[in-house]
Write an enzyme that holds these catalytic residues in place. Structure first.
Site, PDB file in Angstrom:
ATOM      1  N   GLN A   8     -45.865 -24.752  29.136  1.00 46.62           N
ATOM      2  CA  GLN A   8     -44.427 -24.175  29.063  1.00 46.62           C
ATOM      3  C   GLN A   8     -44.318 -22.937  29.916  1.00 46.62           C
ATOM      4  O   GLN A   8     -44.747 -21.850  29.475  1.00 46.62           O
ATOM      5  CB  GLN A   8     -44.111 -23.906  27.699  1.00 46.62           C
ATOM      6  CG  GLN A   8     -42.591 -23.729  27.464  1.00 46.62           C
ATOM      7  CD  GLN A   8     -42.390 -23.199  25.894  1.00 46.62           C
ATOM      8  OE1 GLN A   8     -43.573 -23.007  25.086  1.00 46.62           O
ATOM      9  NE2 GLN A   8     -41.087 -23.137  25.514  1.00 46.62           N
ATOM     10  N   GLY A   9     -43.435 -22.841  30.987  1.00 46.50           N
ATOM     11  CA  GLY A   9     -43.049 -21.746  31.816  1.00 46.50           C
ATOM     12  C   GLY A   9     -41.769 -21.027  31.231  1.00 46.50           C
ATOM     13  O   GLY A   9     -40.920 -21.326  32.364  1.00 46.50           O
ATOM     14  N   GLU A  37     -37.528 -29.589  17.820  1.00 45.94           N
ATOM     15  CA  GLU A  37     -38.799 -29.731  17.297  1.00 45.94           C
ATOM     16  C   GLU A  37     -38.823 -28.982  15.794  1.00 45.94           C
ATOM     17  O   GLU A  37     -38.863 -27.825  15.833  1.00 45.94           O
ATOM     18  CB  GLU A  37     -40.044 -29.433  18.127  1.00 45.94           C
ATOM     19  CG  GLU A  37     -41.321 -29.566  17.439  1.00 45.94           C
ATOM     20  CD  GLU A  37     -41.374 -30.908  16.513  1.00 45.94           C
ATOM     21  OE1 GLU A  37     -40.832 -31.713  16.728  1.00 45.94           O
ATOM     22  OE2 GLU A  37     -42.079 -30.657  15.369  1.00 45.94           O
ATOM     23  N   GLU A  39     -38.896 -11.171  13.770  1.00 48.94           N
ATOM     24  CA  GLU A  39     -37.528 -10.414  13.471  1.00 48.94           C
ATOM     25  C   GLU A  39     -36.542 -11.125  14.207  1.00 48.94           C
ATOM     26  O   GLU A  39     -35.365 -11.132  13.373  1.00 48.94           O
ATOM     27  CB  GLU A  39     -37.939  -9.143  14.469  1.00 48.94           C
ATOM     28  CG  GLU A  39     -38.805  -7.815  13.842  1.00 48.94           C
ATOM     29  CD  GLU A  39     -40.275  -8.124  14.262  1.00 48.94           C
ATOM     30  OE1 GLU A  39     -40.731  -9.285  14.926  1.00 48.94           O
ATOM     31  OE2 GLU A  39     -41.120  -7.648  13.642  1.00 48.94           O
TER      32      GLU A  39
HETATM   33  C1  LIG Z   1     -50.156 -16.621  21.387  1.00 50.56           C
HETATM   34  C2  LIG Z   1     -48.984 -16.832  22.415  1.00 50.56           C
HETATM   35  C3  LIG Z   1     -48.535 -17.853  23.026  1.00 50.56           C
HETATM   36  C4  LIG Z   1     -47.552 -17.962  23.633  1.00 50.56           C
HETATM   37  N1  LIG Z   1     -47.158 -19.176  24.408  1.00 50.56           N
HETATM   38  C5  LIG Z   1     -46.285 -19.374  25.213  1.00 50.56           C
HETATM   39  C6  LIG Z   1     -46.071 -20.441  26.253  1.00 50.56           C
HETATM   40  O1  LIG Z   1     -46.698 -21.360  26.200  1.00 50.56           O
HETATM   41  N2  LIG Z   1     -45.125 -20.528  27.008  1.00 50.56           N
HETATM   42  C7  LIG Z   1     -44.060 -19.420  27.060  1.00 50.56           C
HETATM   43  O2  LIG Z   1     -43.130 -19.474  27.833  1.00 50.56           O
HETATM   44  N3  LIG Z   1     -44.095 -18.489  26.251  1.00 50.56           N
HETATM   45  C8  LIG Z   1     -45.293 -18.151  25.424  1.00 50.56           C
HETATM   46  N4  LIG Z   1     -45.557 -17.309  24.783  1.00 50.56           N
HETATM   47  C9  LIG Z   1     -44.482 -16.211  24.553  1.00 50.56           C
HETATM   48  C10 LIG Z   1     -43.658 -15.771  23.617  1.00 50.56           C
HETATM   49  O3  LIG Z   1     -42.601 -16.976  23.526  1.00 50.56           O
HETATM   50  C11 LIG Z   1     -42.883 -14.546  23.521  1.00 50.56           C
HETATM   51  O4  LIG Z   1     -43.977 -13.843  23.356  1.00 50.56           O
HETATM   52  C12 LIG Z   1     -41.889 -14.202  22.428  1.00 50.56           C
HETATM   53  O5  LIG Z   1     -40.718 -14.980  22.864  1.00 50.56           O
HETATM   54  C13 LIG Z   1     -41.547 -12.895  22.310  1.00 50.56           C
HETATM   55  O6  LIG Z   1     -41.381 -12.270  23.553  1.00 50.56           O
HETATM   56  P1  LIG Z   1     -41.800 -10.835  24.205  1.00 50.56           P
HETATM   57  O7  LIG Z   1     -43.521 -11.067  23.959  1.00 50.56           O
HETATM   58  O8  LIG Z   1     -41.260 -10.551  25.433  1.00 50.56           O
HETATM   59  O9  LIG Z   1     -41.556  -9.670  23.039  1.00 50.56           O
HETATM   60  P2  LIG Z   1     -40.073  -9.013  22.815  1.00 50.56           P
HETATM   61  O10 LIG Z   1     -39.009 -10.042  23.137  1.00 50.56           O
HETATM   62  O11 LIG Z   1     -40.136  -7.713  23.723  1.00 50.56           O
HETATM   63  O12 LIG Z   1     -40.268  -8.414  21.656  1.00 50.56           O
HETATM   64  C14 LIG Z   1     -41.116  -7.495  21.094  1.00 50.56           C
HETATM   65  C15 LIG Z   1     -40.708  -6.903  19.503  1.00 50.56           C
HETATM   66  O13 LIG Z   1     -39.248  -6.680  19.430  1.00 50.56           O
HETATM   67  C16 LIG Z   1     -38.735  -7.563  18.675  1.00 50.56           C
HETATM   68  N5  LIG Z   1     -37.302  -7.780  19.011  1.00 50.56           N
HETATM   69  C17 LIG Z   1     -36.928  -8.345  20.157  1.00 50.56           C
HETATM   70  N6  LIG Z   1     -35.706  -8.257  20.222  1.00 50.56           N
HETATM   71  C18 LIG Z   1     -35.179  -8.236  19.091  1.00 50.56           C
HETATM   72  C19 LIG Z   1     -33.773  -8.149  18.525  1.00 50.56           C
HETATM   73  N7  LIG Z   1     -33.039  -8.640  19.025  1.00 50.56           N
HETATM   74  N8  LIG Z   1     -34.022  -7.878  17.112  1.00 50.56           N
HETATM   75  C20 LIG Z   1     -34.909  -7.379  16.295  1.00 50.56           C
HETATM   76  N9  LIG Z   1     -36.209  -7.423  16.825  1.00 50.56           N
HETATM   77  C21 LIG Z   1     -36.339  -7.612  18.300  1.00 50.56           C
HETATM   78  C22 LIG Z   1     -39.592  -8.809  18.459  1.00 50.56           C
HETATM   79  O14 LIG Z   1     -39.436  -9.635  17.442  1.00 50.56           O
HETATM   80  C23 LIG Z   1     -40.955  -8.271  18.756  1.00 50.56           C
HETATM   81  O15 LIG Z   1     -41.606  -7.815  17.541  1.00 50.56           O
HETATM   82  C24 LIG Z   1     -46.545 -17.293  23.883  1.00 50.56           C
HETATM   83  C25 LIG Z   1     -46.731 -15.825  22.911  1.00 50.56           C
HETATM   84  C26 LIG Z   1     -48.047 -15.783  22.324  1.00 50.56           C
HETATM   85  C27 LIG Z   1     -48.238 -14.630  21.523  1.00 50.56           C
END
Ligand SMILES: Cc1cc2nc3c(=O)[nH]c(=O)nc-3n(C[C@H](O)[C@H](O)[C@H](O)COP(=O)(O)OP(=O)(O)OC[C@H]3O[C@@H](n4cnc5c(N)ncnc54)[C@H](O)[C@@H]3O)c2cc1C
Length: 388
Positions: free
Chosen positions: A124-125, A242, A374
């Protein structure tokens, strides 16, 4: 919870099938917490596919079994209980239903059977550096050139990109005022020139995650899913669709059972963890909470309760909390052995404690993937306010 005789009959069928077809070696390694290899996952998903159970909710015409939600929940429960590998979610629960809903007949015929049998492994990208929770801000772009899209940009945290044959991607095909518009959903063969996969080693010391770079990657127009510029609709469908596996109740229950078995095993060699009040109390509380989650899961997915759009957030939050608490318990049962026996990367180990701490560490990520805690709490808070 009480199941009808028909559902109990279905459960017995599934259990007998797993007992007959799943080898004891893989089963034992999964029980100890070690992962299955790619070849084992492919083999097992093929075995399930032959029975129609790899993609059980899809129509029979495309390799599914048209199972009801109740049957699906039971099947999933039994797979976790065994424990057996779970069919690849990217293929079966994410992309498959999306192709069924938005794909052309040609896309359905080509992709669906291969997704169910794991002949093609998808990753998933979606996420990018700076675009995770705020996914619509993504910047990976695709411009039209003749009959192709040409992609440039970067994805991150791509689970299994190093194992995958294909990737489904969200890319920006138009600059628009509303960031949710102008995004398209593309299916990309990982062997296409210009794709680079770089590993990210996570806190458990393993390689599950990757960065994926796109450098003038040419993708035929026929690999567009849905309408150009309407990829956000696909993303919303995929993320909202899902829910059946979202709480992972069976996983928490199986891990709790494993903690109890380990404590009993340790008792035989004089370690009295199973007699400690903290352990007994924790087992009782977790067991009760997992039961409550099981009932809630069933009620929200199968029952005719009034459903709020926020119910998936309840299942995600509580399911994730239960998984993490059970992993903490297992880590406590392992005690110092968990750290001492933890294998170095790439090293094989069969020690009972070797996989427990790595799994505990990785379980922390459940609060982030699939929508961070969150964000889920925010959705719930809004739903509560709307009802107030
Ligand atoms: C083990 C793992 C597997 C993954 N696999 C995939 C994959 O296969 N494909 C893919 O596309 N992605 C994947 N991801 C990515 C995942 O979807 C993102 O990490 C997730 O959506 C959070 O985005 P971010 O890491 O940019 O954190 P951010 O969005 O920057 O968030 C950082 C922190 O800020 C908080 N935050 C952000 N916005 C808000 C808000 N509006 N209000 C309150 N709090 C907020 C968040 O809850 C978090 O605690 C994976 C992540 C992990 C850890």
């Amino acid at each position: 919870m009480k199941y009808t005789p028909e559902l109990e009959g279905f459960r017995a069928q599934v259990r007998a099938f797993i007992d007959e077809r799943l080898g004891p070696d893989l089963r034992n390694r999964l029980r100890q917490g070690f992962p299955a290899s790619k070849a084992e996952l492919q083999q097992w998903q093929r075995t399930l596919h032959e029975r129609g159970w790899a993609a059980p909710h899809w129509p029979k015409a495309y390799g599914g079994a048209d199972l009801s939600t109740e049957q699906r929940l039971i099947l999933l429960d039994e797979l976790f209980r065994a424990p057996a590998p779970i069919p690849l979610g990217f293929n079966v629960t994410m992309l498959g239903p999306l192709i069924l809903a938005y794909g052309t007949e040609q896309q359905k015929r080509f992709f669906l059977p291969k997704l169910a049998s794991l002949e093609l492994w998808f990753c998933q990208g979606f996420s990018e550096p700076g675009s995770g929770s705020d996914l619509a801000s993504l910047r990976t772009s695709a411009r039209r050139e003749g009959d192709d899209f040409v992609i440039n940009g970067q994805k991150i945290w791509t689970t299994g990109a190093h194992l995958a044959d294909w990737i489904f991607c969200l890319v920006r095909t138009q600059k628009t005022e509303r960031k949710q518009e102008g995004i398209s959903f593309l299916l990309v063969d990982m062997r296409t020139p210009g794709i680079t996969v770089r590993p990210i080693v996570s806190i458990d010391g393993e390689h599950h995650l990757n960065e994926v770079f796109f450098d003038d990657v040419r993708v035929p127009m026929t690999n567009l899913l849905g309408e150009e510029g309407r990829g956000w609709d696909c993303a919303k469908f995929l993320l909202a669709n899902e829910r059946t596996g979202i709480a992972n109740v069976g996983l928490s229950r199986e891990r709790l059972g494993h903690a109890i078995s380990l404590a009993a095993m340790l008792g035989e060699s004089g370690n009295d963890v199973a007699l400690q009040p903290w352990f007994l109390q924790e087992i009782a509380i977790l067991d009760a909470e997992i039961r409550a989650l099981e009932v809630t899961n069933w009620r929200l997915l199968v029952g005719d309760d009034e459903r709020s759009a926020a119910f998936a957030s309840v299942l995600k939050l509580k399911g994730c909390e239960m998984q993490q608490r059970v992993m903490v318990l297992l880590s406590k049962v392992a005690g110092p052995e968990g750290l001492e026996k933890r294998p170095s990367r790439g090293e094989e180990s069969k020690h009972w404690a070797a996989a427990l701490d790595p799994r505990y560490f990785y379980s922390r990520a459940a609060s982030i993937y699939g929508g961070a805690t969150e964000i889920q709490k925010d959705i719930l808070a809004k739903a509560v306010l709307e009802r107030a």
